[in-house]
Design an enzyme around this catalytic site. Structure first.
Site, mmCIF file in Angstrom:
data_model
loop_
_atom_site.group_PDB
_atom_site.id
_atom_site.type_symbol
_atom_site.label_atom_id
_atom_site.label_comp_id
_atom_site.label_asym_id
_atom_site.label_seq_id
_atom_site.Cartn_x
_atom_site.Cartn_y
_atom_site.Cartn_z
ATOM 1 N N ASP A 185 -23.067 -29.182 -25.910
ATOM 2 C CA ASP A 185 -23.420 -29.888 -25.249
ATOM 3 C C ASP A 185 -24.736 -30.456 -26.518
ATOM 4 O O ASP A 185 -24.544 -29.801 -27.801
ATOM 5 C CB ASP A 185 -23.890 -28.388 -25.001
ATOM 6 C CG ASP A 185 -24.695 -29.735 -22.934
ATOM 7 O OD1 ASP A 185 -25.392 -30.427 -22.780
ATOM 8 O OD2 ASP A 185 -23.735 -29.637 -22.038
ATOM 9 N N HIS A 191 -25.585 -35.358 -23.209
ATOM 10 C CA HIS A 191 -24.931 -33.623 -23.312
ATOM 11 C C HIS A 191 -24.905 -34.174 -24.609
ATOM 12 O O HIS A 191 -23.955 -33.630 -25.185
ATOM 13 C CB HIS A 191 -24.882 -32.729 -22.521
ATOM 14 C CG HIS A 191 -25.003 -33.102 -21.187
ATOM 15 N ND1 HIS A 191 -25.995 -31.554 -20.410
ATOM 16 C CD2 HIS A 191 -24.624 -33.517 -20.107
ATOM 17 C CE1 HIS A 191 -25.962 -31.938 -19.619
ATOM 18 N NE2 HIS A 191 -25.097 -32.954 -18.623
ATOM 19 N N GLU A 247 -24.371 -36.825 -15.660
ATOM 20 C CA GLU A 247 -25.657 -37.010 -16.100
ATOM 21 C C GLU A 247 -26.787 -37.855 -16.981
ATOM 22 O O GLU A 247 -26.950 -37.237 -17.756
ATOM 23 C CB GLU A 247 -26.161 -35.529 -16.447
ATOM 24 C CG GLU A 247 -26.064 -34.315 -14.949
ATOM 25 C CD GLU A 247 -26.525 -33.065 -14.864
ATOM 26 O OE1 GLU A 247 -26.920 -32.337 -14.126
ATOM 27 O OE2 GLU A 247 -26.020 -32.511 -16.423
#
Length: 606
Positions: free
Chosen positions: A264, A318, A389
């Site tokens: 991440d 990420h 995201e």
């Protein structure tokens, strides 16, 4: 002086007699203790008062574990099988007199089955904390039949099995029949769950024997193909031993997918032999790295336990620490917004970082990483590309990216950034396919993506091929997205964040789901619903609290995905109580389900 010696002698004599009573060295002295009775429609009930152990008879047992193993339609089996007929009688066994007959296992699959039997035998010994003190010579032979030599573990793998236990003339024959080695593994797991430790509770003298159900007939198969657990090891590093232990819990619960969210923006602990900069710049320390050898060993460890490892490299969002070395090596910005201080407008949580799709060097580095992964995963490989995201504000803050978009004719609007996002996935998939071919895979395999703005129903078909992408939907249960994607013909894996996220309830306004709530959530039964996952994100957990945060709640989801039973959590609780002790015997520190009194009085605390 003489009087003192008399007093001392009397004290010593009293201690010796008390010790004999405790240990049972005297054949005529029995320490009263609780016994447990199997009561129809109620379950196991502790006696009203301590009783001598010699009074145990019929459906009364010295050990709560033995009582649970035979009491009720499914005894102590977890997850519950399709059908089961269990004897209420048990026979004492010892691992020294247990052997496995593999004559009906194809030669090509035999070595793997041998490893599976070693795991099963070890699990039996663990029931007595590694020391089965009561030796008996009852002969137990487990006959294993596997019909195919294929050891691939995929969504198409046949995991059903049949198990029969017969006791005759003082010996026990166990027959396990399965189409594949993985069905046989599940059968071995069920066999170990038909065994319970017989050890008096609260005794200072450790004595433990094993009791096996003397007769059983079980037919079983899973409802869903994909029964997974997500573990995030980027936000907080989880040592490899703790991951192995988690996989042991998955195997005990017949879960078959370990979804490893290994990277991440926080850290990059996954070693790439071709790009050592990932861990050099992205690992928290030189000691918090998963080496290539450890990864290969973990994949094999999981496979022997019927678990498929799915590596996730989250991208294009990420992706921060581990990618910030590009300029130093003459590659330019591989990622943008990395560790930006004003993170709230650039990413979902600190630290920020998104890959730079305008930089062709980024794709070259990504190819080297994908090649390492393609070589490590067993074929046919299943890979998770992340994909959620993306913050358009991050890309919009990069002059290099916005200039690239203008050259491509993409407006710097939502739809323009959506096109850039989709372009990244198209190129990444092409690279993955090419590296899989180089690694020996003939046919293109599907990859997984998280649900996102890109996968919304009104735009997904324009950008993503339903034959190539499986969408993991992490929307709340109120969201229509899962149903919409099914109508569009996409295959899905469900992980409803407001029900099956194990980290919820420990931060912000999120709500904690207890095991009953997790158990009660049901998925649609449609061919394109491959199954589901329970997710352990690690912002607020590391190895110190991992077990109690995951177990036994993950096991509740495991039964939902394996059996999808109609009865609710109340009917399942006695079996889960037994499974919790089973997990503890195998080294997992599961959270408690209830006060001990409730655990010893089934159905009295509902």
């Amino acid at each position: 002086m003489f009087g003192r010696w008399v007093v001392l002698s009397l004290v010593l004599l009293h201690l010796v007699l008390c010790n004999e009573e405790k240990t049972g060295d005297s054949p005529n002295v029995y320490e009263p203790s609780w016994v447990f009775k199997c009561v129809v429609d109620e379950g196991c009930q502790r006696s009203n008062s301590p009783q001598p152990a010699t009074n145990a008879s019929g459906l009364v047992f010295e050990s709560l574990e033995v009582c649970r193993t035979v009491c009720g339609r499914f005894g102590g089996l977890w997850p519950r099988p399709v059908t089961a007929a269990l004897s209420t009688q048990t026979v004492q066994i010892h691992p020294n007199y247990l052997r496995y007959d593999l004559i009906d296992v194809p030669v090509e699959a035999r070595e793997m089955v041998v490893q599976m039997t070693h795991v099963a035998s070890g699990n039996l010994v663990d029931e007595c904390d590694g020391n089965v003190t009561e030796l008996v010579d009852t002969r137990v032979v487990v006959y294993i039949t596997v019909k195919t030599a294929n050891t691939d573990l995929t969504w198409d793998t046949d995991e059903q099995y049949m198990l029969d236990v017969q006791t005759k003339d003082g010996s026990v024959a166990v027959h396990i029949v399965a189409e594949t080695v993985y069905g046989a593994r599940h059968g071995l797991e069920t066999f170990t769950q038909l065994v319970a430790p017989n050890k008096p509770p609260f005794s200072d003298n450790y004595k433990c024997s094993l009791r096996l159900v003397s007769g059983a007939k079980i037919r079983d198969r899973p409802v869903y193909k994909h029964r997974g657990l997500v573990l995030d090891t980027s936000r907080n590093f989880i040592p490899i031993d703790d991951i192995r232990r988690t996989i042991d819990g998955m195997a005990a619960s017949k879960m078959n997918v370990f979804h490893w969210h290994v990277t991440d923006s926080h850290s990059f602990p996954f070693e790439s032999t071709r790009v050592p900069q990932f861990t050099r710049y992205g690992a928290y320390s030189p000691y918090e790295i998963y080496t290539a050898e450890e990864v290969r060993e973990l994949i094999n460890y999981a496979k022997v336990r019927g678990v498929r490892v799915v590596v996730e490299i989250d991208a294009p969002a990420h992706s921060g620490n581990g990618w910030q070395w590009g300029k130093e090596y003459g590659f330019g910005d591989l990622a943008v917004c990395v560790n930006a201080k004003e993170w709230r407008r650039l990413c979902i949580q600190p630290p920020c970082g998104q890959l730079n799709p305008a930089n062709p060097e980024m794709y070259r580095v990504l190819r080297d990483l994908y090649r390492d992964i393609a070589e490590a995963l067993p074929k046919p490989a299943l890979f998770h590309m992340g994909g959620d995201e993306v913050f358009f504000g991050c890309w919009n803050a990069s002059e290099e990216i916005t200039s690239y978009m203008k050259e491509k004719g993409y407006d710097t609007t939502v739809e323009g950034f959506i096109k850039l996002w989709a372009e990244f996935h198209q190129k990444a998939l092409e690279i993955w396919d090419e590296e899989m071919i180089a690694a020996g895979t003939v046919n293109p395999q599907p990859v997984m993506l998280w649900s996102s703005e890109l996968t919304q129903a009104h735009r997904i078909s324009k950008y993503l091929n339903k034959e190539r992408y499986v969408i993991e939907v992490w929307e709340p249960i109120s969201s229509p997205l899962l149903t919409q994607l099914l109508r569009l013909g996409f295959r899905v894996v469900s992980v409803p964040k407001d029900i099956w996220y194990l980290d919820h309830g420990f931060w912000g306004t999120t709500k904690y789901s207890n095991w009953r709530r997790m158990y009660s959530h049901m998925l649609p039964r449609e061919p394109n619903v491959l199954g589901g996952e329970v997710a352990m994100w690690s912002e607020y957990v590391d190895a110190q609290a991992l077990d109690t945060r995951v177990w036994p709640r993950a096991a509740a989801v495991a039964e939902r995905l394996w059996a999808d039973p109609a009865p609710g959590a109340a009917a399942a609780e006695p079996r889960l109580q037994r499974h919790r002790l089973r997990l503890a015997a195998r080294g997992l520190r599961s959270d408690v389900l209830s006060p001990a009194w409730c655990a010893q009085h089934d159905s009295h605390c509902l």
